[in-house]
Design an enzyme around this catalytic site. Structure first.
Site, PDB file in Angstrom:
ATOM      1  N   GLU A  52       0.816  -1.214   0.000  1.00  0.00           N
ATOM      2  CA  GLU A  52       0.000   0.000   0.000  1.00  0.00           C
ATOM      3  C   GLU A  52       0.854   1.270   0.000  1.00  0.00           C
ATOM      4  O   GLU A  52       0.440   2.304  -0.534  1.00  0.00           O
ATOM      5  CB  GLU A  52      -0.952   0.012   1.196  1.00  0.00           C
ATOM      6  CG  GLU A  52      -2.103  -0.989   1.069  1.00  0.00           C
ATOM      7  CD  GLU A  52      -1.748  -2.393   1.530  1.00  0.00           C
ATOM      8  OE1 GLU A  52      -0.574  -2.650   1.843  1.00  0.00           O
ATOM      9  OE2 GLU A  52      -2.657  -3.242   1.581  1.00  0.00           O
ATOM     10  N   PHE A 114     -11.070  -8.515  13.344  1.00  0.00           N
ATOM     11  CA  PHE A 114      -9.971  -8.886  12.453  1.00  0.00           C
ATOM     12  C   PHE A 114      -9.690  -7.741  11.461  1.00  0.00           C
ATOM     13  O   PHE A 114     -10.600  -7.242  10.815  1.00  0.00           O
ATOM     14  CB  PHE A 114     -10.327 -10.170  11.689  1.00  0.00           C
ATOM     15  CG  PHE A 114      -9.267 -10.556  10.694  1.00  0.00           C
ATOM     16  CD1 PHE A 114      -7.977 -10.870  11.114  1.00  0.00           C
ATOM     17  CD2 PHE A 114      -9.549 -10.567   9.333  1.00  0.00           C
ATOM     18  CE1 PHE A 114      -6.985 -11.206  10.198  1.00  0.00           C
ATOM     19  CE2 PHE A 114      -8.557 -10.907   8.404  1.00  0.00           C
ATOM     20  CZ  PHE A 114      -7.283 -11.223   8.843  1.00  0.00           C
ATOM     21  N   GLN A 115      -8.444  -7.367  11.346  1.00  0.00           N
ATOM     22  CA  GLN A 115      -7.996  -6.266  10.479  1.00  0.00           C
ATOM     23  C   GLN A 115      -8.723  -4.964  10.773  1.00  0.00           C
ATOM     24  O   GLN A 115      -8.990  -4.175   9.883  1.00  0.00           O
ATOM     25  CB  GLN A 115      -8.128  -6.654   8.992  1.00  0.00           C
ATOM     26  CG  GLN A 115      -7.144  -7.751   8.607  1.00  0.00           C
ATOM     27  CD  GLN A 115      -6.946  -7.908   7.109  1.00  0.00           C
ATOM     28  OE1 GLN A 115      -7.849  -7.655   6.324  1.00  0.00           O
ATOM     29  NE2 GLN A 115      -5.760  -8.316   6.703  1.00  0.00           N
ATOM     30  N   LYS A 164     -17.524  -2.009   5.676  1.00  0.00           N
ATOM     31  CA  LYS A 164     -17.922  -2.954   4.643  1.00  0.00           C
ATOM     32  C   LYS A 164     -19.445  -3.003   4.462  1.00  0.00           C
ATOM     33  O   LYS A 164     -19.933  -3.111   3.333  1.00  0.00           O
ATOM     34  CB  LYS A 164     -17.391  -4.352   4.997  1.00  0.00           C
ATOM     35  CG  LYS A 164     -17.502  -5.334   3.849  1.00  0.00           C
ATOM     36  CD  LYS A 164     -16.762  -6.624   4.146  1.00  0.00           C
ATOM     37  CE  LYS A 164     -16.858  -7.572   2.948  1.00  0.00           C
ATOM     38  NZ  LYS A 164     -16.135  -8.831   3.177  1.00  0.00           N
ATOM     39  N   MET A 487      24.006   9.587   2.801  1.00  0.00           N
ATOM     40  CA  MET A 487      23.861  10.805   3.590  1.00  0.00           C
ATOM     41  C   MET A 487      24.113  10.511   5.072  1.00  0.00           C
ATOM     42  O   MET A 487      24.693  11.327   5.779  1.00  0.00           O
ATOM     43  CB  MET A 487      22.468  11.402   3.368  1.00  0.00           C
ATOM     44  CG  MET A 487      22.343  12.851   3.808  1.00  0.00           C
ATOM     45  SD  MET A 487      23.510  13.947   2.983  1.00  0.00           S
ATOM     46  CE  MET A 487      22.509  14.605   1.656  1.00  0.00           C
TER      47      MET A 487
END
Lengths: 588, 182
Positions: A52, A114-115, A164, A487
């Site tokens: 993502e 869940f999630q 959902k 760097m």
């Protein structure tokens, strides 16, 4: 009675009405109804990333190179948390993003399902605004408002969290036209008065040591802003310097351009900023990489600050004339007013600023971007210069990762057009460049897109090469490979007694073989002799390329303003060190 | 010159701080208080007290009164940053001690005290609009409204009268005369 459609359909209807062509995303349990609806909307293409964060940076690259908002679609929980880096990056660099995230069904919110995660809570500080939609009838209003907030005022990311069950539920769809179009974050915009413009012009007329200091706001204001900026700079004959994000709004090879300013900016740009009597800041935000020590920043100048975001003005540096405005609008009316009243300004002013230009030319003679080249080993600056020379005749888009290579790219690659330079400036996100290049290539098919990368950064999002191959995007990943986090190594050398703690990467992959395993082309250049030929080969390949450019491991990025120092105390480079050793060492 | 070990600049001089009362009108929607509080904590500003309630039932507008302290530059940033938030309608800012503004805080004190002591307590609270809310033979709950410093002092004085519990609100503010905030 309007027809009732499902939440998922409402999402696509809204995207269609917003003229969205591409969404970048990754499916998961809590967004499946939206993914299910995708097949019914042929005008919208989905680009499947491998992570993502990659989808988010790709959406950023798309937005920055096209001027349109980038759209991101992720699932709940880890999908949303993975997008946080990209959202924060977009927030810091003012990139318009609309992130749609799935959420667990409303009845499970708050049960540690869940999630599940508190997506709106987590993203509150890294978005302009976010919404959790709990009613399908609210969805179209919220989505259109989301696009509006993302793209008006100072652009930035927004997030719409859709549970959902709301994606399944039927609701009314209504296309609400942008009602706040001319407002800043929903607040009334500032109308410029002639009095204000006259004060602006008066300050320009009085100045004998002026400088334009321009930033990403010019790019964000659209291509017209760059056009007007060029006109104003040529009308006044004043010198101009740009921030990292502003590169491209003014031609990089123009004699009035002093190069980039700031921590790794040119000697002439930083000294001119320090000694000027009038600083005209257009769309820049006095970032700490620019100002250095605030107390000693440009002590003798009158400062004008033009910004669309009122909170940017006076945040770090006090200014004498504040103008809250869109850059394009301001420049347009300023030029008009200026021309009406000052037909011969350029001629009358030449004498006034001639001494200033002489001084600038003296600073220029230092040639602060010079480096000691080698014929045995590829110097990273040389590699960027050769890449520039071999690509400057075509419309090339450059993205970068974060670190030394990013600064060398900014110093040595000259941009002539806006929206050609995509780099993570505010957040400094390693791993930005590769996925951003994907988004840039989607928005600009047929154009050459090069990610000037470091080997450490690029490994953070290397998985996105698979995305590039899947969609046939011929992006070029030009890795300046020094086996170090360059760097970090440089700061350790200069500030931490050469204690190179954890900045060396052992066991790097063979980038040529890695390219092949992804199904793209791997090229390696080891010596200066073969560099040009290999770069040409890279440009001519019609596939994604990973270019492993093996460079000097110990090269440092100069010039540099050491921490806590004002602009007129730069370190120019190692060669200077030997000449004025004692004083120079103290500065280091 | 000591070497700086940081890639960031050294902090400059910090100016004198002032106490301000900031009044914010917001849409009364889920998460709005978290947005305001998050802005303060995220940018390192200070909330000394906070009072929130819906003031317009029809339009669902809440009025938030925040007492904060900062340099003039920080106070200006607080104002500008608040105005950028989408659910914020307007922001008013007052320096503590401005003449045209009224401030009030409310406090409830519970004391273990017999009736003799209770009379003394009432006398002590006389200036601060005391209302006795609950009274038993052994205990006593009194409500006062006053300025913060006054309540601070009162709370201290009440300690010796058996103060066992204190509950205080944040400050609320209003302009004097016919004028309103805008």
């Amino acid at each position: 009675m309007p027809k009732l459609i499902s939440g998922a359909e409402i999402v696509f209807k809204a995207l269609e009405d917003q003229k969205v062509e591409y969404i970048f995303g990754y499916p998961g349990g809590a967004v499946l109804p939206i993914y299910d609806e995708l097949k019914n909307h042929k005008s919208i293409k989905h680009i499947l990333a491998r992570h993502e964060q990659g989808a988010g940076h790709a959406a950023e690259g798309y937005a920055r190179s096209s001027g349109k908002p980038g759209v991101l679609l992720v699932t709940s929980g880890p999908g949303a948390t993975n997008a946080v880096t990209a959202l924060t990056d977009a927030y810091m660099d003012s990139v318009p993003l609309v992130c749609i995230s799935g959420q667990v069904p409303t009845h499970l919110i708050g049960t540690d399902a869940f999630q599940e995660c508190d997506t709106t809570g987590i993203t509150r500080p890294c978005t302009k605004h976010n919404w959790l939609v709990k009613d399908a009838n609210d969805l179209s209003r919220v989505l259109h408002l989301a696009f509006e907030v993302a793209t008006t005022g100072r652009p930035g990311p927004v997030l719409v969290d859709i549970p959902k069950d709301i994606q399944f539920k039927k609701g009314k769809y209504k296309f609400i036209k942008n009602s706040l179009k001319k407002k800043l974050n929903g607040k009334a915009t500032h109308k410029l008065s002639n009095k204000e413009l006259d004060k602006f012009i008066e300050l320009m007329k009085k100045s004998s040591k002026p400088i334009f200091y321009t930033g990403g706001g010019v790019i964000n204001s659209g291509p017209n802003a760059s056009k007007y900026l060029r006109e104003l700079v040529s009308l006044t004959g004043f010198p101009i310097t740009s921030t990292l994000q502003g590169l491209g709004s003014y031609p990089g090879d123009d004699p009035q351009f002093l190069g980039m300013l700031g921590m790794h900016g040119t000697f002439e740009a930083n000294n001119a900023m320090h000694d000027c009597d009038l600083m005209i800041n257009i769309g820049a935000r006095f970032d700490d990489r620019i100002t250095g020590k605030v107390d000693e920043f440009s002590p003798k100048s009158t400062k004008i600050h033009v910004d669309i975001d009122p909170s940017s003005i006076g945040k770090n540096i006090k200014v004498d004339l504040a103008v809250v405005s869109d850059v394009s609008e301001l420049l347009k009316s300023l030029i008009k007013r200026f021309k009406e009243k000052n037909k011969n300004f350029l001629n009358s002013n030449k004498q006034k600023t001639s001494k200033w230009w002489e001084q600038i030319d003296k600073w220029r003679e230092k040639k602060s971007l010079n480096f000691i080249n080698s014929n045995k080993i590829i110097k990273p600056q040389h590699a960027v210069q050769r890449l520039y020379e071999l690509t400057k005749d075509q419309d090339t888009f450059i993205t970068t990762e974060v670190g030394q290579h990013q600064m060398w790219a900014a110093q040595h690659y000259k941009f002539n057009k806006p929206n050609r330079w995509m780099t993570s400036g505010g957040l400094g996100t390693m791993g930005y460049g590769l996925p951003a290049a994907i988004g840039v290539q989607i928005a600009n098919p047929g154009k050459l897109v090069v990610d000037i990368a470091g080997e450490a950064s690029v490994l953070m999002t290397m998985q996105e090469m698979s995305t590039a191959v899947q969609y046939g995007l011929p992006i070029k990943i030009f890795i300046l490979n020094n086996e170090y986090m360059g760097m970090v190594r440089q700061w350790q050398e200069l500030l931490h007694e050469k204690n190179y703690s954890e900045s060396y990467t052992a066991a790097l992959p063979d980038f040529v073989k890695l390219a092949e395993s992804y199904g793209c082309v791997g090229i390696r250049a080891k010596t200066p002799d073969e560099l040009d030929e290999k770069i040409k080969e890279m440009i001519n390949v019609q596939k994604p390329v990973i270019f492993d450019c093996v460079v000097d491991k110990s090269e440092n990025c100069f010039p540099m303003i050491p921490s806590g120092k004002p602009h007129n105390q730069m370190i120019l480079g190692p060669e200077e060190d030997e000449e004025i050793s004692d004083e120079g060492k103290i500065l280091v | 010159m000591p070497k700086s070990k940081s890639a960031y600049s050294i902090p400059g001089k910090i100016g004198k701080t002032e106490r301000h009362i900031i009044v914010v009108w917001v849409d009364n929607e889920a998460g709005v208080l978290a947005r305001i509080a998050g802005l303060f904590s995220g940018r390192g500003y200070n909330i000394e007290s906070l009072a929130v309630a819906e003031v317009d039932k029809k339009k669902h507008i809440s009025r938030i009164t925040i007492v904060t302290e900062g340099t003039p530059q920080v106070i200006e940033q607080i104002n500008l940053q608040l105005k950028k938030l989408v659910p914020v309608h307007k922001v008013a800012d007052f320096k503590r001690g401005e003449k045209d503004i009224l401030f009030r805080e409310l406090a409830l004190f519970k004391m273990l005290a017999n009736s003799k002591k209770q009379e003394k307590i009432k006398k002590l609270c006389k200036k601060f609009n005391p209302v006795v809310l609950d009274k038993t033979k052994k205990s006593f709950v009194i409500q006062v409204t006053a300025l913060r410093a006054e309540i601070d002092k009162l709370a201290l004085d009440l300690k010796r009268f058996g103060l066992i519990s204190t509950s205080r609100t944040g400050s609320v503010a209003m302009t004097k005369g016919a004028k309103i905030f805008n």
